[in-house]
Write an enzyme that holds these catalytic residues in place. Structure first.
Site, mmCIF file in Angstrom:
data_model
loop_
_atom_site.group_PDB
_atom_site.id
_atom_site.type_symbol
_atom_site.label_atom_id
_atom_site.label_comp_id
_atom_site.label_asym_id
_atom_site.label_seq_id
_atom_site.Cartn_x
_atom_site.Cartn_y
_atom_site.Cartn_z
ATOM 1 N N LYS A 22 42.296 30.372 28.645
ATOM 2 C CA LYS A 22 41.157 30.675 27.766
ATOM 3 C C LYS A 22 40.816 32.156 27.821
ATOM 4 O O LYS A 22 40.693 32.819 26.792
ATOM 5 C CB LYS A 22 39.942 29.845 28.214
ATOM 6 C CG LYS A 22 38.605 30.335 27.700
ATOM 7 C CD LYS A 22 37.472 29.421 28.107
ATOM 8 C CE LYS A 22 36.838 29.714 29.450
ATOM 9 N NZ LYS A 22 35.925 30.888 29.466
ATOM 10 N N ASN A 23 40.647 32.673 29.044
ATOM 11 C CA ASN A 23 40.149 34.045 29.171
ATOM 12 C C ASN A 23 41.205 35.100 28.850
ATOM 13 O O ASN A 23 40.876 36.276 28.699
ATOM 14 C CB ASN A 23 39.566 34.267 30.570
ATOM 15 C CG ASN A 23 38.267 33.483 30.755
ATOM 16 O OD1 ASN A 23 37.713 32.966 29.786
ATOM 17 N ND2 ASN A 23 37.797 33.387 31.983
ATOM 18 N N CYS A 116 22.452 33.614 30.355
ATOM 19 C CA CYS A 116 23.447 32.563 30.499
ATOM 20 C C CYS A 116 22.833 31.488 31.371
ATOM 21 O O CYS A 116 21.826 31.723 32.029
ATOM 22 C CB CYS A 116 24.685 33.213 31.095
ATOM 23 S SG CYS A 116 25.799 32.165 31.954
ATOM 24 N N ARG A 121 23.633 38.052 32.412
ATOM 25 C CA ARG A 121 25.000 38.570 32.343
ATOM 26 C C ARG A 121 24.953 39.743 31.364
ATOM 27 O O ARG A 121 25.245 39.593 30.191
ATOM 28 C CB ARG A 121 25.981 37.491 31.878
ATOM 29 C CG ARG A 121 26.300 36.493 32.981
ATOM 30 C CD ARG A 121 27.230 35.406 32.512
ATOM 31 N NE ARG A 121 28.597 35.845 32.323
ATOM 32 C CZ ARG A 121 29.521 35.125 31.709
ATOM 33 N NH1 ARG A 121 29.219 33.934 31.218
ATOM 34 N NH2 ARG A 121 30.742 35.574 31.576
ATOM 35 N N ASP A 304 35.340 32.171 39.314
ATOM 36 C CA ASP A 304 35.571 30.986 38.476
ATOM 37 C C ASP A 304 36.123 29.796 39.266
ATOM 38 O O ASP A 304 36.285 28.708 38.704
ATOM 39 C CB ASP A 304 36.509 31.321 37.307
ATOM 40 C CG ASP A 304 35.833 32.217 36.286
ATOM 41 O OD1 ASP A 304 34.596 32.329 36.311
ATOM 42 O OD2 ASP A 304 36.552 32.815 35.457
ATOM 43 N N ARG A 396 34.820 23.356 26.818
ATOM 44 C CA ARG A 396 34.935 24.793 26.525
ATOM 45 C C ARG A 396 36.161 25.384 27.185
ATOM 46 O O ARG A 396 36.692 26.377 26.706
ATOM 47 C CB ARG A 396 33.721 25.557 27.085
ATOM 48 C CG ARG A 396 32.437 25.218 26.439
ATOM 49 C CD ARG A 396 31.364 26.116 26.967
ATOM 50 N NE ARG A 396 31.697 27.513 26.648
ATOM 51 C CZ ARG A 396 30.851 28.513 26.749
ATOM 52 N NH1 ARG A 396 29.636 28.280 27.159
ATOM 53 N NH2 ARG A 396 31.218 29.730 26.452
#
Ligand code: EPU
Length: 416
Positions: A22-23, A116, A121, A304, A396
């Protein structure tokens, strides 16, 4: 709202193919705005976040089509410079369109992301960096607004290592006039790979993979043809599932060096890890040993994976100390894990986790992606039934999570 119902207590066994990251995908999707043309991105995970970003690109005038995991983006017709609040508020990474819009059109109107779920953030480094490159940006009615911008090379030093700010400034610098130096840049694989993709399209970037990037602006880039790298956090999450359930999981299609910090911690916790060229086998211990973890920018232990590691430590044979130095408030999973019988004391950004022999299934919910992953892991190891609510957070960032876990023998189902 969908929920996941998990009946815990089974050791997970088998092989799982890890999806695209994803990132890593989101910055490359933003980069397509830099070059009008038809871009082809393979191995893009089908997630709510990649879909949201696709929607942002569509609103800007791009044509976007998903075929399986192939994403084709035609940016020739882009004719708007506005990224609206409704989308940016659901996904902060939408702010990545800011630099490409300024580079291509000299103007942009991008909603400022708000807070967030786990605290502030800020995007001050993105804005200050762009301002040093000549973009006079104003905040108007909640939007970042740039008009008549001509980006020029500059030296930008970041006081904290930021993935997002490094990406934003790289996207600004590749087409800027003159040379840009980024000091204290992030070296996460997502950043380095973005640089490699841009270089393959004609950008001139030196120092990729180091904390000092030198970028010489070029006048145009060719469209992107690339395959997105495997998701190191998804891979590490499945490795944690093996650790927690005493299972044996083979992670396929991975880049082991990208999640080495997580693998080393899991080895310390008692896992046996075998690394291959593009696969990793993880065998969990009967019960994990306690470990101490401090999150750091890459190549350190990733924030993460902090929530998932707390879940592992919750059933360890002693006390673990886990500190998050990147996001000081990212602990919404802790109180939910406590509801499952975990013994965790939170002192500021440090969680002291006294392992218990067994967690007990409960109804839980989380307010962000990795916290939800942590609760799923806890549910897999717990006695009885766990229902994880609000799993749109998981959607997500984890592609087909319950299918993949189901194929490994987990008793897990999505309840509509
Ligand atoms: N920071 C600032 N000012 C800024 C930007 C960041 O002070 O302008 C601070 C942050 O508050 C934080 C630190 O710098 O303390 C690092 O934040 P960073 O900018 O690196 O985070 P990000 O780019 O917003 C990305 C990932 C996150 C991941 C972090 C850290 C994407 C789309 N998001 O966020 O991923 O946690 O890097 O590695 O790449 C996730 O996938 O669950 C996720 C949240």
């Amino acid at each position: 709202m969908d929920k996941l119902r998990i009946t815990g207590g089974r050791a997970l066994e088998g092989a799982v193919r890890i999806s695209g990251s994803k990132n890593a995908a989101l910055p490359v999707m933003a980069a397509t705005l830099l070059a009008p043309g038809v871009h082809r991105l393979r191995n893009v995970p089908r997630l709510r976040d990649t879909q949201t970003f696709a929607r942002v690109l569509e609103l800007l005038g791009a044509k976007v089509a998903f075929e399986g995991n192939l994403l084709t983006i035609d940016t020739q017709g882009v004719n708007s410079v506005e990224a609206p609040y409704e989308l940016v508020k659901t996904m902060r990474a939408s702010i990545y369109v800011l630099a490409p819009l300024l580079a291509r059109f000299g103007r942009a109107r991008v909603s400022l992301p708000g807070g967030c779920a786990w605290g502030p953030r800020p995007v001050n480094l993105h804005l200050a960096g762009l301002q040093s490159m000549g973009a006079a940006l104003e905040i108007e009615h909640g939007y970042i607004v740039g008009r008549d911008v001509r980006l020029k090379g500059a030296t930008v030093g970041f006081d904290v290592v930021s993935v997002g700010a490094t990406v934003q400034l790289m996207l600004a610098a590749v087409l800027a006039e003159g040379s840009t130096v980024l000091e204290n840049a992030a070296i996460e694989p997502d950043v380095t790979v973005l640089g490699e993709v841009l270089v393959a399209c004609g950008a001139r970037i030196e120092g990729l993979g180091t904390r000092r990037l030198e970028i010489h602006g070029v006048s145009a880039l060719r469209p992107i043809e690339t395959s997105i790298i495997p998701d190191r956090i998804e891979a590490a999450t499945f490795a944690a599932a093996a650790a927690m359930t005493g299972g044996r999981i083979r992670l396929e299609g991975v880049r082991p060096e990208h999640f080495e910090a997580s693998l080393r911690k899991l080895e310390e916790a008692g896992c046996v890890v075998e690394r291959g060229a593009d696969a990793v086998a993880v065998a969990g211990p009967a019960r994990p040993r306690p470990v101490n973890v401090v999150t750091q920018p890459y190549p350190g232990f990733p924030t993460d994976m902090q929530a998932q590691m707390i879940a592992v430590c919750a059933v360890a044979s002693g006390t673990s100390v886990i500190e998050d130095t990147i996001y000081l408030d990212r602990f919404t999973h802790v109180q939910e894990l406590v509801r499952m019988g975990a013994h965790i004391e939170l002192k500021g950004n440090v969680a002291v986790v006294a392992g218990v022999e067994r967690l007990s299934g409960a109804q839980v919910m989380a307010t962000d992606l990795r916290a939800s992953a942590s609760l799923v892991l806890a549910g897999l190891a717990a006695e009885g039934e766990t229902v994880v609510d609000r799993i749109y957070h998981l959607d997500r960032g984890y592609e087909a999570l319950e299918k993949k876990l189901g194929a490994l023998g987990a008793r897990i189902e999505r309840v509509k």
